[in-house]
Design an enzyme around this catalytic site. Structure first.
Site, PDB file in Angstrom:
ATOM      1  N   ASP A 175      17.721  23.892  42.995  1.00  0.00           N
ATOM      2  CA  ASP A 175      17.204  23.586  41.659  1.00  0.00           C
ATOM      3  C   ASP A 175      16.083  22.570  41.812  1.00  0.00           C
ATOM      4  O   ASP A 175      15.865  21.987  42.876  1.00  0.00           O
ATOM      5  CB  ASP A 175      18.322  23.074  40.751  1.00  0.00           C
ATOM      6  CG  ASP A 175      18.103  23.484  39.300  1.00  0.00           C
ATOM      7  OD1 ASP A 175      16.936  23.664  38.901  1.00  0.00           O
ATOM      8  OD2 ASP A 175      19.090  23.625  38.562  1.00  0.00           O
ATOM      9  N   ASP A 219      34.496  33.695  29.185  1.00  0.00           N
ATOM     10  CA  ASP A 219      35.407  34.706  29.709  1.00  0.00           C
ATOM     11  C   ASP A 219      34.899  35.092  31.096  1.00  0.00           C
ATOM     12  O   ASP A 219      33.841  35.713  31.241  1.00  0.00           O
ATOM     13  CB  ASP A 219      35.435  35.917  28.778  1.00  0.00           C
ATOM     14  CG  ASP A 219      36.407  37.004  29.227  1.00  0.00           C
ATOM     15  OD1 ASP A 219      36.499  37.258  30.448  1.00  0.00           O
ATOM     16  OD2 ASP A 219      37.048  37.620  28.363  1.00  0.00           O
TER      17      ASP A 219
END
Length: 651
Positions: free
Chosen positions: A356, A231
């Protein structure tokens, strides 16, 4: 005037308020350098020149201090600031162990000039605090005395181990972030992060490589449990609360903050086939649904409260056309459009962009094909240069810096970056901009004044009161999926048969554990979501859950539950690290509970307290693998006829 600190206090830190001074003396901590007295105040002589330099003057702004320090730095020192290494342990280059390899650490800090490290130590709190102090002592002795930023991956999550009820370390154990999303309370997430902040600071940790703002739209994705679900607006609020709690406020970093690195910008949650971008077979995110906008929404919650850092995803956003622009097919750490046009210009992010891990390293041989049969995969084979495999390492560094990377995760060798600078592939202006950003954050965190921690204070961890709050969150996160009448609440002295549940905790809860199913009034079973591991010859493939979300026809847990259900009510809880297809359990479990990390003690409380269940699913649970295969990886809650829809939860 240079002063021996022992004239004022014996130890590593002190507070010296001086009468008649308009500025209040702040606490200093040191083991190597001396202090300077000026204007009736004390300052650390970080570069050992017996003069108060602007970067040593805590009365000045972080911006002014960073500018001064930057002007004193060599190219080698600047390159070192742009590295984010793994603090090594004996026998482990990635730092797995109970103490640091101080010789190897000193080589990285002094010789390579690196001053940001992730810690992966697992040891008692006081020892971890002192180990971090030892690293800071090495850094204090370097030419400019730049303190270390010590980072950590999330560690405040409960991991179920049948033989014990908690992992023995310093940290309170909460449900996964998916569980926090199941609760849906931004203030609770803020409190969770605030407690984590206090635990980290007590141990000398000042950077959280979290939260994950990735929208979990691909239900097969291996890292879904680290997200806040699928959501977008709920995730935005959860991320906002997390950053505010961890950074000790909403207006940026201060001396009580732990800086946050929100990840992974952007689209990681749409990983193709659910395979993860740490591995070559998972380097793409599938945006066939053309839905990047929804994946960007969660990050806005972090921007609203001034997150310090953002980490780009490994993934290539496969064949994506966004606002009429075809997105270049390179990982986000090399993607100028994603980092500059979107992140910097459109969203006005002005913090640090940290890559990363190991995006500049080669991916060859075992990285591509996996380790041979019989050989345990190890991290030495890793490299994630997705989309720029054909470039040299020097060219990758240049490409990343020019795209917008300020710091390189998993790297301590500064040579390629320095070569890129010398060859003119990267400008000095770009390097200076990155180093300035990083130094300003170190200064704002108060590290230049005192990077050391009180080992005795660390001995107070773990904190029982904080764990009580975490236990309450575990309870609130449980999602009730099925409930037949007359089963809950379970009463004390009920005879129970246990499947995958700790018998000692059942007895503590007042239940009678029987040794044969036919003696039981009810059965209580704990199982995990189904998974496959088709890539066990890869370092991360051996760790991650991949593949089908459906239970196999011969699944032993399902067979055991079906047999028990013929004789008695069965209460089943499923650990939902991914959205399991629970169709086989729907007609067998009298009570079915989804959990996101819950101890047996908390589970029994939930079964016996007669309180309502308030948790809601943060992602939908599909009804079949056929429906999973039909949906778009980048679109939320779009499977046909889900068994339990997004937001479902009985009371």
């Amino acid at each position: 005037m240079k002063i021996n600190p022992l004239l004022f206090v014996i130890g590593t830190s002190y507070l010296l308020p001086l009468a008649g001074q308009a500025t209040e003396q702040i606490k200093l901590g040191h083991r190597v350098v001396s202090v300077i007295q000026q204007d009736g105040l004390l300052f650390k002589d970080l570069n050992k020149d017996e003069t108060l330099n602007p970067y040593e003057d805590w009365r000045l702004s972080p911006e002014a201090r960073a500018r001064d320090l930057l002007s004193r730095m060599t190219p080698e020192e600047k390159a070192g600031v742009m590295m984010h290494g793994s603090a090594p342990a004996p026998g482990s280059i990635i730092g797995i162990g109970s103490e640091y390899d101080l010789t190897a650490s000193a080589a990285m800090i002094i010789d390579e000039r690196v001053n940001t490290f992730i810690t992966r130590l697992s040891t008692e709190p006081a020892k971890l605090a002192e180990q971090n102090n030892r690293l800071q002592e090495i850094a204090e002795g370097a030419r400019l005395g730049i303190p270390l930023t010590i980072s950590i991956d999330p560690v405040n999550t409960y991991r179920y181990l049948p033989e014990k009820t908690a992992t023995p370390d310093a940290f309170s154990k909460w449900p996964e972030t998916t569980g926090l999303a199941a609760i849906g309370d931004e203030n609770l997430v803020k409190r969770y992060a605030d407690i984590g902040r206090q635990e980290y600071r007590l141990l000398g940790i000042t950077q959280a490589l979290s939260p994950m703002a990735d929208l979990a739209t691909e239900p097969r994705w291996s890292r879904l449990s680290g997200t806040f679900g699928e959501d977008a607006q709920l995730t935005r609020r959860m991320v906002r609360g997390y950053v505010a709690g961890m950074q000790n406020g909403t207006s940026g970093l201060n001396a009580g903050s732990v800086s946050t690195v929100v990840k992974h910008w952007a689209g990681y949650g749409a990983s193709e086939n659910g395979f993860d971008g740490h591995s070559v077979y998972g380097k793409y995110a599938d945006f066939s649904g053309n839905n990047l906008d929804e994946h960007l929404i969660p990050f806005t919650g972090a921007f609203e409260v001034n997150t310090a850092g953002v980490m780009p995803t490994y993934a290539i956003l496969k064949n994506l056309v966004y606002k009429g622009k075809k997105i270049e097919q390179v990982g986000a750490g090399f993607n100028h459009y994603l980092l500059q046009d979107l992140l910097r210009q459109h969203y006005k992010f002005d913090g640090v962009i940290i890559s990363d891990w190991m995006i500049t390293a080669d991916c060859v041989d075992k990285c591509i094909h996996g380790h041979p049969e019989g050989e345990a995969p190890d991290p030495s084979s890793l490299g994630m240069p997705w989309g720029v495999e054909s470039l040299t390492e020097v060219e990758r560094f240049a490409r990343a810096v020019n795209a917008g990377i300020n710091q390189f995760g998993g790297v301590t060798d500064t040579t390629p970056l320095l070569k890129a600078l010398k060859a003119g592939k990267v400008s000095e202006e770009k390097i200076n901009d990155s180093v300035r950003r990083l130094l300003e954050q170190k200064i704002a965190l108060g590290l230049f004044e005192n990077a050391y921690v009180d080992v005795n204070a660390a001995k107070k961890l773990p904190n029982a009161a904080w764990q009580q709050e975490a236990d309450r969150a575990q309870r609130l996160s449980l999602v009730l999926l099925e409930k037949k009448t007359g089963v809950l609440p379970v009463k004390a002295r009920t005879k129970v048969w246990l499947h995958g549940v700790n018998a000692d905790e059942a007895k503590k809860a007042g239940l009678v554990v029987v040794d044969q199913p036919q003696k039981a009034d009810i059965a209580i079973a704990r199982i995990v979501a189904p998974f496959e591991q088709p890539h066990k010859n890869y370092f991360f493939g051996a760790q991650y859950h991949e593949g089908s979300l459906a239970f196999r026809n011969d699944d032993a847990d399902i067979a055991a539950i079906a047999k028990l259900a013929e004789k008695m009510p069965v209460i089943v809880t499923v650990y939902l690290d991914r959205p399991a297809i629970l169709t086989p359990l729907r007609d067998k479990a009298s009570v079915l509970i989804g959990n996101f990390g819950v101890s047996d003690a908390v589970l029994f409380t939930a079964l016996m307290d007669n309180a309502p269940f308030t948790g809601k699913l943060p992602f939908e649970l599909p009804s079949s693998m056929a429906s999973v295969l039909k949906q778009h990886s980048d679109r939320a809650a779009d499977s046909e006829h889900p068994l339990y829809p997004l937001g479902f939860g009985l009371k």
